[in-house]
Design a protein around this motif. Sequence first.
Motif, PDB file in Angstrom:
ATOM      1  N   ARG A  65     -17.255 -24.656 -25.740  1.00 30.74           N
ATOM      2  CA  ARG A  65     -17.926 -23.860 -27.709  1.00 30.74           C
ATOM      3  C   ARG A  65     -17.298 -24.226 -28.655  1.00 30.74           C
ATOM      4  NH1 ARG A  65     -21.279 -18.425 -25.548  1.00 30.74           N
ATOM      5  NH2 ARG A  65     -22.384 -19.562 -23.316  1.00 30.74           N
ATOM      6  N   ASP A  95     -27.911 -20.353 -30.572  1.00 25.95           N
ATOM      7  CA  ASP A  95     -28.272 -19.205 -29.541  1.00 25.95           C
ATOM      8  C   ASP A  95     -29.387 -18.538 -29.143  1.00 25.95           C
ATOM      9  OD1 ASP A  95     -28.242 -17.378 -31.740  1.00 25.95           O
ATOM     10  OD2 ASP A  95     -26.338 -16.555 -31.149  1.00 25.95           O
ATOM     11  N   TYR A 100     -27.530 -20.830 -24.460  1.00 19.48           N
ATOM     12  CA  TYR A 100     -26.355 -21.061 -25.651  1.00 19.48           C
ATOM     13  C   TYR A 100     -26.533 -22.490 -25.394  1.00 19.48           C
ATOM     14  CZ  TYR A 100     -23.030 -20.404 -29.211  1.00 19.48           C
ATOM     15  OH  TYR A 100     -22.371 -20.551 -30.691  1.00 19.48           O
ATOM     16  N   PHE A 138     -22.510 -23.030 -20.893  1.00 17.45           N
ATOM     17  CA  PHE A 138     -23.711 -23.434 -22.351  1.00 17.45           C
ATOM     18  C   PHE A 138     -23.708 -24.979 -21.785  1.00 17.45           C
ATOM     19  CE2 PHE A 138     -19.495 -25.191 -23.439  1.00 17.45           C
ATOM     20  CZ  PHE A 138     -19.844 -26.036 -24.412  1.00 17.45           C
ATOM     21  N   ASP A 273     -32.287 -25.648 -24.098  1.00 15.66           N
ATOM     22  CA  ASP A 273     -31.688 -23.811 -23.989  1.00 15.66           C
ATOM     23  C   ASP A 273     -32.558 -23.219 -23.134  1.00 15.66           C
ATOM     24  OD1 ASP A 273     -34.020 -23.669 -24.659  1.00 15.66           O
ATOM     25  OD2 ASP A 273     -34.682 -22.963 -26.643  1.00 15.66           O
TER      26      ASP A 273
END
Length: 332
Positions: A65, A95, A100, A138, A273
């Motif tokens: 990330r 987020d 995430y 993520f 997301d």
Amino acid sequence: MVATHFQVWSLMLASVSFLAPKSASAQNCHCYLTNGTAPQYLTNTRFFDFRNIANPRVPAAINNRTLAQNAGVTHAYFNSTNFTDTWGISARPDDNGLVYNVWSKNDVYIASNTDSNAGSKTYLDLRTYRHPAANGNFQSSAELESASAAYQYVSMRMYARTRGSSGGVTAMFTYRGGSTADLVQEADLEVLTRDATNIIHYTNQPTIKGGVVQTNGTKKVTTTPAVWSAWQNHRYDWSAGSSNWYLNGKNVATIQYQTPVDPVSLLFNSWSDGGSWSGIMASGQSAEMQIQWIQLIYNNTEEPSRYNHCANVCSFDKGTLPGVAKVITSGP
């Protein structure tokens, strides 16, 4: 200041000499007239051509990330003034969804066009990728945002397609933030990769007022026979009091409710997301918006016209090549 120029130009148009359209270099054009449902005179233009850029490269995903967020640009083109004078590439965490999401420069790149009978050698690729649980679990996503937030009326155009897995959103839109959701000003063209390929969403935001969805603020359009997975000309025109969207030159949606009023930023992105709008993308999968060219025809409060009046009126809609204007009227 720009409004004053428009008043002068509108008075002069009655007396200009009408000519057969002829090719025009940018310096021969004093303003630009759009066609369609709500024609308007705009002062500036920029054309970004991604069809023949040397050294294309598809970067590997960055499965961390922090490293994804801090990645550098993937191609020298993105450091050129031709690009940076107008655009920035987003690099920040997001987020707020179930998954995430990180906006990463690594997901904005120049790719080779491997189509049979390809219409270009390369294109701009905006990728959103779901990193597997073993590699950070993520989403990384791609976004171009204009360096200026002072666009006041615009015709945004792109020759583009969307490819990839369910769970992604690709978009071309204008945006102005607000201290509350009710004060946001936004106009969207959005493709949801979980939809059928002949469905595109057009919206003036916000569409919720007092907790109630305002159905006159959004349109879900069936675009048959055109599909978003194939190359299409997409266009959004923002004029006073009206948002108009076009597909291959045809008006497919007009919305007056919640039309932007104040100066805005311009954006292109691909994202997910895990929320109710995008859906959840499967692990290890991606979706991409691939763009051969972008054209902006616009007014900007930070970039007033160089001319006292519009003697030479030009049109990109009467031209035969992308980004090439025609002189349509000429006067003193």
